[in-house]
Design a protein around this motif. Structure first.
Motif, mmCIF file in Angstrom:
data_model
loop_
_atom_site.group_PDB
_atom_site.id
_atom_site.type_symbol
_atom_site.label_atom_id
_atom_site.label_comp_id
_atom_site.label_asym_id
_atom_site.label_seq_id
_atom_site.Cartn_x
_atom_site.Cartn_y
_atom_site.Cartn_z
ATOM 1 N N LYS A 84 0.652 -1.284 -0.375
ATOM 2 C CA LYS A 84 -0.233 -0.002 0.295
ATOM 3 C C LYS A 84 0.940 1.608 -0.030
ATOM 4 O O LYS A 84 0.599 2.036 -0.360
ATOM 5 N N TYR A 85 2.169 1.154 0.995
ATOM 6 C CA TYR A 85 2.391 2.215 1.777
ATOM 7 C C TYR A 85 4.081 2.642 0.275
ATOM 8 O O TYR A 85 4.424 3.678 -0.543
ATOM 9 N N ILE A 86 4.629 1.864 -0.362
ATOM 10 C CA ILE A 86 5.212 1.645 -1.803
ATOM 11 C C ILE A 86 5.093 1.422 -3.060
ATOM 12 O O ILE A 86 5.985 1.526 -3.850
ATOM 13 N N GLY A 87 4.675 0.159 -2.598
ATOM 14 C CA GLY A 87 4.267 0.116 -4.163
ATOM 15 C C GLY A 87 4.200 -1.841 -4.436
ATOM 16 O O GLY A 87 4.285 -2.805 -3.169
ATOM 17 N N PRO A 88 3.386 -2.414 -4.731
ATOM 18 C CA PRO A 88 2.425 -3.311 -4.786
ATOM 19 C C PRO A 88 3.981 -4.754 -5.472
ATOM 20 O O PRO A 88 3.948 -5.697 -4.899
ATOM 21 N N GLY A 89 4.685 -4.214 -5.858
ATOM 22 C CA GLY A 89 6.026 -5.270 -5.844
ATOM 23 C C GLY A 89 6.962 -5.238 -5.318
ATOM 24 O O GLY A 89 7.500 -6.800 -4.859
ATOM 25 N N THR A 90 6.917 -4.272 -4.483
ATOM 26 C CA THR A 90 7.691 -4.508 -3.370
ATOM 27 C C THR A 90 7.011 -5.240 -1.854
ATOM 28 O O THR A 90 7.916 -5.743 -1.309
ATOM 29 N N GLY A 91 6.102 -5.010 -1.681
ATOM 30 C CA GLY A 91 5.077 -6.043 -0.957
ATOM 31 C C GLY A 91 5.026 -7.481 -0.872
ATOM 32 O O GLY A 91 5.421 -7.703 -0.221
ATOM 33 N N PHE A 441 17.007 -13.990 -5.497
ATOM 34 C CA PHE A 441 15.591 -13.996 -4.976
ATOM 35 C C PHE A 441 15.189 -12.728 -5.214
ATOM 36 O O PHE A 441 14.294 -13.178 -5.460
ATOM 37 N N VAL A 442 15.719 -11.281 -4.581
ATOM 38 C CA VAL A 442 14.861 -10.574 -4.740
ATOM 39 C C VAL A 442 14.430 -10.376 -6.263
ATOM 40 O O VAL A 442 12.881 -10.167 -6.423
ATOM 41 N N ALA A 443 15.570 -9.603 -7.025
ATOM 42 C CA ALA A 443 15.462 -9.751 -8.182
ATOM 43 C C ALA A 443 14.307 -10.494 -8.852
ATOM 44 O O ALA A 443 13.979 -10.080 -9.646
ATOM 45 N N ALA A 444 14.255 -12.162 -8.856
ATOM 46 C CA ALA A 444 13.016 -12.662 -9.033
ATOM 47 C C ALA A 444 12.124 -12.416 -9.087
ATOM 48 O O ALA A 444 10.764 -12.529 -9.853
ATOM 49 N N CYS A 445 12.115 -12.234 -7.463
ATOM 50 C CA CYS A 445 10.939 -12.365 -6.921
ATOM 51 C C CYS A 445 9.947 -10.175 -8.296
ATOM 52 O O CYS A 445 8.881 -10.650 -8.287
ATOM 53 N N TYR A 446 10.926 -9.238 -8.132
ATOM 54 C CA TYR A 446 10.186 -8.250 -8.020
ATOM 55 C C TYR A 446 9.693 -8.605 -10.231
ATOM 56 O O TYR A 446 9.186 -8.441 -10.756
ATOM 57 N N ALA A 447 10.364 -9.737 -10.680
ATOM 58 C CA ALA A 447 10.772 -9.607 -12.434
ATOM 59 C C ALA A 447 9.780 -10.684 -12.270
ATOM 60 O O ALA A 447 8.614 -10.896 -13.281
ATOM 61 N N VAL A 448 8.819 -11.900 -11.477
ATOM 62 C CA VAL A 448 7.856 -12.075 -11.519
ATOM 63 C C VAL A 448 6.327 -12.018 -11.261
ATOM 64 O O VAL A 448 5.804 -12.256 -12.469
ATOM 65 N N PHE A 449 6.834 -10.986 -10.465
ATOM 66 C CA PHE A 449 5.768 -10.048 -10.148
ATOM 67 C C PHE A 449 5.092 -9.273 -11.513
ATOM 68 O O PHE A 449 3.823 -8.873 -11.245
ATOM 69 N N TYR A 450 6.748 -8.714 -12.215
ATOM 70 C CA TYR A 450 5.437 -7.500 -12.856
ATOM 71 C C TYR A 450 5.712 -8.042 -13.930
ATOM 72 O O TYR A 450 4.760 -7.348 -15.117
ATOM 73 N N ALA A 451 6.327 -9.724 -14.674
ATOM 74 C CA ALA A 451 5.886 -10.204 -15.747
ATOM 75 C C ALA A 451 4.332 -10.738 -15.346
ATOM 76 O O ALA A 451 3.252 -10.603 -16.435
ATOM 77 N N LYS A 452 3.567 -11.180 -14.152
ATOM 78 C CA LYS A 452 2.671 -11.486 -14.055
ATOM 79 C C LYS A 452 2.010 -10.145 -14.311
ATOM 80 O O LYS A 452 0.427 -10.377 -15.051
ATOM 81 N N GLU A 453 1.881 -9.157 -13.757
ATOM 82 C CA GLU A 453 1.456 -8.107 -13.990
ATOM 83 C C GLU A 453 0.679 -7.288 -15.024
ATOM 84 O O GLU A 453 -0.139 -7.089 -15.910
#
Length: 471
Positions: A84-91, A441-453
């Protein structure tokens, strides 16, 4: 914010449960076993300084978390606030990082449990005991939330009593009131200055910060439990306010006794400093009893960790970030699919069958320690942005039931100190490997989230175009 699910999680926890669960998450291998590693690396005085710094960092983070958890008491709080306060990718990334923190920590806890069992059964394998305890902890978490809370209350009570007795008896030995093997008179401060205040250099204080942060990880469990707490507005502040005092009493008190009685060169992770000192004091069967208490402490910490990892997956599912299957709960209020996946982290302990257990332990501690520090940074940043958003929306500060003091100094200081802890890991070859696992692992999480988005938006756009063509 309200949680919604077909069969909601149950609000069964009280303030006494929160207090002991937060202690249960903290008092585990970080105190009973990896404290020896810290003493060996940083020396006696360096160890106490490192734990003091760690205690301050954790307290600052907890003050930030308190305001968020009371204002928005939801299960899986960290990623919800970050979303909510930083961004959905960070969450999304924070949730998986915290899941990684505890699933990897499970591996270290089960490895430590196997090392303890080897004291009684020297001809058995560490990984066999690890497998046994994986099954045991899974079963404990498969019961109701109330059963989990009561079992943690009991386990944590045993740990707290054991540590208090350790500090009392150890303190008496330090001052020469109780005779101790190898010393003709009071050993007070002898080991502190024998090889200099910082035998490995002052930089060793900072390179042990990951191990120290790992030891303190678990205090933030209060945030995870807020969605299953009866009265979060009243119970969470009660659990948070005495955090610094508890950490200083249990950790700094224990460290001072250990550093005074154990030569820093002899400390390590093969044997608990607690057992070593009780043997020196000569209390009958104290070593066996203490090993049993340590085993209880380790399993209790694993129990809390599996709970936290499971609830984080449930929260991700509840926020529609992963499959709905992980958000389904059974008639006992347990998200079973999330529990099963989280339990798989404990399997990491089984690699001790091919790699020395001590090496496995230090590696897992480093990865878990780095992951939890990044989560703490997200908590501090979320509170900073929440407060600004809260006031911007026209709310008044007096309406907050729990307020982080000295805003914005506390969240900024918490963020900077956590960031520095991450930087110092580069200096220690034994812990540097944590970066090679955690950063990708952090990079992969962001990549997966934005790929899904991207896929979701593309699907939505295609659906709109189809509607226009149809019209």
């Amino acid at each position: 914010m309200e949680e919604t699910t077909e069969s909601p999680l149950q609000r069964k926890m009280t303030s006494r449960h929160l207090l002991m669960i937060s202690l249960g998450g903290v008092i585990g291998t970080g105190l009973f076993l990896s404290s020896g590693y810290t003493i060996h690396q940083a020396g006696p005085v360096g160890t106490i300084i490192a734990y003091l710094i760690g205690a301050v960092i954790v307290y600052l983070v907890m003050l930030c978390l308190g305001e968020l958890a009371v204002a928005m008491p939801v299960t899986g709080s960290f990623h919800t606030y970050a979303t909510k306060y930083i961004g959905p990718g960070t969450g999304f990334t924070v949730a998986w990082l915290y899941w990684l923190t505890w699933t990897v920590a499970l591996g270290s806890e089960f490895t430590a449990a196997g090392l303890i069992m080897k004291n009684w059964f020297p001809h058995t394998s560490v990984w066999l005991w690890s497998a046994f305890f994986i099954v045991l902890i899974f079963c404990l978490n498969a019961f109701s939330v109330r059963f989990f809370a009561e079992s943690e209350f009991l386990f944590s009570s045993i740990k707290v009593i054991a540590i208090i007795l350790f500090i009392i008896f150890g303190g008496l030995a330090v001052f020469g009131i109780i005779p101790i093997e190898g010393y003709s008179h009071a050993p007070l401060f002898r080991n502190f200055v024998k090889d200099g205040i910082f035998p490995n250099g002052i930089h060793s204080v900072f390179i042990t910060m990951l191990a120290v942060n790992f030891a303190f990880s678990g205090t933030e469990l209060i945030g995870v439990t807020s969605g299953e707490t009866k009265n979060p507005g009243k119970d969470i502040p009660k659990a948070i306010h005495p955090t610094l005092i508890r950490l200083i009493l249990f950790f700094i008190g224990s460290m001072a006794v250990m550093a005074a009685l154990i030569p820093w060169k002899e400390a390590g992770v093969t044997q608990s400093p607690f057992v070593h000192i009780f043997h020196q004091i000569g209390i009958p069967y104290a070593g066996t009893i203490m090993n049993f208490v340590i085993l209880i402490a380790i399993l209790s910490c694993a129990n809390s960790g599996l709970y936290a990892a499971t609830r984080m997956l449930w929260s991700l599912s509840n926020e529609n970030m992963i499959s709905k299957a992980f958000g389904k709960v059974n008639r006992l209020g347990i998200p079973m699919a999330a529990l099963i996946l989280s339990t798989l982290g404990g399997v990491l302990s089984l690699i001790s069958s091919v790699i020395p257990a001590q090496t496995v332990y230090i590696m897992l501690v480093s990865v878990s320690g780095l992951a939890v520090v990044i989560v703490w940074m997200a908590i501090a940043a979320s509170q900073l942005m929440f407060r600004r958003s809260y006031l911007k929306d026209g709310h008044e500060l007096k309406d907050l039931k729990f307020k982080t003091p000295l805003f914005p100094v506390v969240p900024i200081a918490a963020f900077i100190l956590c960031f520095l802890s991450c930087i110092f890991v580069v200096v220690d070859p034994a812990q540097k490997a944590a970066l090679f696992y955690t950063v990708p692992f952090v990079a992969a999480c962001y990549a997966v989230f934005y790929a899904k988005e991207w896929a979701r938006r593309r699907k939505a756009t295609a659906a709109k175009n189809s509607e226009r063509v149809g019209v």
